[in-house]
Scaffold this active site. Structure first.
Site, PDB file in Angstrom:
ATOM      1  N   ALA A   1      36.173  -1.712  31.833  1.00 32.97           N
ATOM      2  CA  ALA A   1      36.773  -2.245  32.956  1.00 32.97           C
ATOM      3  C   ALA A   1      36.131  -3.654  33.277  1.00 32.97           C
ATOM      4  CB  ALA A   1      36.405  -1.346  34.221  1.00 32.97           C
TER       5      ALA A   1
ATOM      6  N   GLY B   1      35.823   1.801  30.019  1.00 33.36           N
ATOM      7  CA  GLY B   1      37.315   1.949  30.447  1.00 33.36           C
ATOM      8  C   GLY B   1      38.202   1.867  28.870  1.00 33.36           C
TER       9      GLY B   1
ATOM     10  N   GLU C   1      37.816   5.032  27.405  1.00 32.78           N
ATOM     11  CA  GLU C   1      38.619   6.245  28.163  1.00 32.78           C
ATOM     12  C   GLU C   1      40.176   5.889  27.995  1.00 32.78           C
ATOM     13  OE1 GLU C   1      36.328   4.742  31.588  1.00 32.78           O
ATOM     14  OE2 GLU C   1      35.793   6.861  32.213  1.00 32.78           O
TER      15      GLU C   1
ATOM     16  N   GLU D   1      28.299   2.830  30.990  1.00 35.69           N
ATOM     17  CA  GLU D   1      28.580   2.842  32.563  1.00 35.69           C
ATOM     18  C   GLU D   1      26.995   2.808  33.144  1.00 35.69           C
ATOM     19  OE1 GLU D   1      30.824   4.210  30.817  1.00 35.69           O
ATOM     20  OE2 GLU D   1      32.765   3.518  31.579  1.00 35.69           O
TER      21      GLU D   1
HETATM   22  N1  COA Z   1      34.110  -7.020  31.916  1.00 40.25           N
HETATM   23  C1  COA Z   1      34.229  -8.489  32.087  1.00 40.25           C
HETATM   24  N2  COA Z   1      34.223  -9.485  31.106  1.00 40.25           N
HETATM   25  C2  COA Z   1      33.654  -8.883  29.735  1.00 40.25           C
HETATM   26  C3  COA Z   1      33.593  -7.595  29.512  1.00 40.25           C
HETATM   27  C4  COA Z   1      33.897  -6.691  30.440  1.00 40.25           C
HETATM   28  N3  COA Z   1      33.632  -5.165  30.568  1.00 40.25           N
HETATM   29  N4  COA Z   1      33.387  -7.388  28.302  1.00 40.25           N
HETATM   30  C5  COA Z   1      33.151  -8.552  27.723  1.00 40.25           C
HETATM   31  N5  COA Z   1      33.512  -9.527  28.686  1.00 40.25           N
HETATM   32  C6  COA Z   1      33.436 -11.138  28.397  1.00 40.25           C
HETATM   33  C7  COA Z   1      32.099 -11.621  28.638  1.00 40.25           C
HETATM   34  O1  COA Z   1      31.752 -11.824  29.851  1.00 40.25           O
HETATM   35  C8  COA Z   1      32.505 -13.002  27.728  1.00 40.25           C
HETATM   36  O2  COA Z   1      32.987 -13.819  28.732  1.00 40.25           O
HETATM   37  P1  COA Z   1      32.577 -15.340  28.883  1.00 40.25           P
HETATM   38  O3  COA Z   1      32.839 -15.823  27.283  1.00 40.25           O
HETATM   39  O4  COA Z   1      33.391 -15.951  29.792  1.00 40.25           O
HETATM   40  O5  COA Z   1      31.054 -15.196  29.173  1.00 40.25           O
HETATM   41  C9  COA Z   1      33.444 -12.558  26.898  1.00 40.25           C
HETATM   42  O6  COA Z   1      34.255 -11.178  27.182  1.00 40.25           O
HETATM   43  C10 COA Z   1      32.939 -12.198  25.473  1.00 40.25           C
HETATM   44  O7  COA Z   1      31.925 -11.238  25.516  1.00 40.25           O
HETATM   45  P2  COA Z   1      30.325 -11.582  25.062  1.00 40.25           P
HETATM   46  O8  COA Z   1      29.437 -10.510  25.687  1.00 40.25           O
HETATM   47  O9  COA Z   1      30.271 -12.852  24.850  1.00 40.25           O
HETATM   48  O10 COA Z   1      30.737 -10.960  23.559  1.00 40.25           O
HETATM   49  P3  COA Z   1      29.442 -10.281  22.482  1.00 40.25           P
HETATM   50  O11 COA Z   1      30.018 -10.370  21.285  1.00 40.25           O
HETATM   51  O12 COA Z   1      27.951 -11.201  22.550  1.00 40.25           O
HETATM   52  O13 COA Z   1      29.106  -8.817  23.074  1.00 40.25           O
HETATM   53  C11 COA Z   1      29.968  -6.642  23.975  1.00 40.25           C
HETATM   54  C12 COA Z   1      30.312  -7.893  23.014  1.00 40.25           C
HETATM   55  C13 COA Z   1      31.190  -5.689  23.859  1.00 40.25           C
HETATM   56  C14 COA Z   1      28.531  -5.940  23.277  1.00 40.25           C
HETATM   57  C15 COA Z   1      29.561  -7.375  25.575  1.00 40.25           C
HETATM   58  O14 COA Z   1      30.660  -7.952  25.756  1.00 40.25           O
HETATM   59  C16 COA Z   1      29.548  -6.109  26.481  1.00 40.25           C
HETATM   60  O15 COA Z   1      28.364  -5.588  26.561  1.00 40.25           O
HETATM   61  N6  COA Z   1      30.232  -5.921  27.081  1.00 40.25           N
HETATM   62  C17 COA Z   1      30.651  -4.987  28.547  1.00 40.25           C
HETATM   63  C18 COA Z   1      30.705  -3.638  28.010  1.00 40.25           C
HETATM   64  C19 COA Z   1      30.498  -2.540  29.207  1.00 40.25           C
HETATM   65  O16 COA Z   1      29.497  -2.526  29.836  1.00 40.25           O
HETATM   66  N7  COA Z   1      31.742  -2.218  29.512  1.00 40.25           N
HETATM   67  C20 COA Z   1      31.794  -1.088  30.478  1.00 40.25           C
HETATM   68  C21 COA Z   1      32.255  -1.573  31.636  1.00 40.25           C
HETATM   69  S1  COA Z   1      32.114  -0.539  32.981  1.00 40.25           S
END
Ligand code: COA
Length: 260
Positions: free
Chosen positions: A66, A112, A115, A135
């Protein structure tokens, strides 16, 4: 139909819905959830669509969860609404569609994203996929059905560990858990899903919809799945597909199902 965050295309009876926010790793914001609802609804009501494939754009992510930026300032009431609305519009909606839905998991499927993949009827992953429900690392729990569907798919103990650790598993571990049905290369992911979809498409759409309802009944509280199966089985006998399927068998030819 045109959308801001997704692409939906129908080809040879398969509608492929691609979440197209690769710069945000296809994170599900409110608008994307609404658009996905509309696209799934449209495909489900489209007589040409026999199977739906849902995937993410780019090579890195199916859906990284999400959109965290949208709910970071929410209170209890808004948080409750977020989960309830999302489940209604997308996750429960997808699970209960009459048209089979395959999730083509092409990278990160987190929160999400996992999910959504779990709400699909089954999943195929590319070998770079990473799946998890992170989460609790954000101070919340899965709210789009993750606490319910993950134990259904992998068992309670594995679900507990995945949710408590907030960790990710790779595609092969997901395969060994039964969370995905197949693992293939990124290049072969959509072709494999299309091959499976083509095989599904040769069968009776009416019977497949009945099978989805009967299988889902196994997981609904207060519903006797065996009774649902009896009802759905009986109803099949009143369909043109049943008449065609049995006649074709007896005439030693391939069935050409009318889909009603
Ligand atoms: N919500 C909003 N933005 C998200 C996102 C999310 N769930 N997941 C990734 N993004 C965005 C990042 O903020 C980043 O945006 P920016 O370039 O404007 O800063 C972009 O997507 C790229 O992500 P980034 O974190 O730079 O890539 P990465 O390769 O370093 O890491 C992940 C990849 C998937 C490990 C990391 O993005 C992450 O942990 N995301 C969240 C996962 C999460 O907790 N999901 C559950 C949500 S309830």
């Amino acid at each position: 139909m045109s959308y801001n965050n997704i692409i939906s295309e129908e080809n040879n009876g398969i509608t492929t819905i691609t979440i197209n926010r690769s710069k945000k790793l296809n994170a599900l914001n409110r608008e994307t959830i609404q658009e996905l609802h509309e696209a799934f609804n449209h495909a489900d009501n489209d007589a040409d669509t026999k199977v739906i494939i849902v995937t993410g754009s780019g090579e890195k992510a199916f859906v990284a969860g999400a959109d965290i930026s949208e709910f970071s300032d929410f209170d209890v009431s808004k948080g409750t609404q977020l989960a309830a609305k999302g489940q209604e519009l997308l996750f429960n909606f997808v699970e209960n569609l009459s048209t089979p839905v395959i999730a083509a998991v092409n990278g990160f499927a987190l929160g999400g994203g996992l999910e959504l993949a779990m709400a699909a009827h089954f999943r195929v992953a590319s070998d770079n996929a990473k799946l998890g429900l992170p989460e609790v690392s954000l101070g919340v729990i899965p709210g789009y059905g993750g606490t319910q569907r993950l134990p259904q798919l992998v068992g309670k103990g594995r679900a507990m560990e995945m949710i408590m650790t907030a960790g990710m598993i790779d595609a092969n571990q997901a395969l060994s858990y039964g969370l995905v049905n197949h693992v293939t290369t990124q290049d072969e992911l959509l072709p494999l899903c299309e091959k499976i979809a083509a095989k599904i498409s040769r069968n009776s759409t009416v019977a497949i919809s009945a099978a989805i309802r009967a299988i889902n009944a196994n997981f609904k509280d207060g519903v006797d799945g065996f009774s649902v199966e009896v009802l759905e089985f009986g109803n099949c006998f009143g369909t043109d597909d049943f008449e065609e399927g049995t006649t074709a068998f007896l005439q030693k030819r391939k069935a050409d199902f009318p889909g009603k």
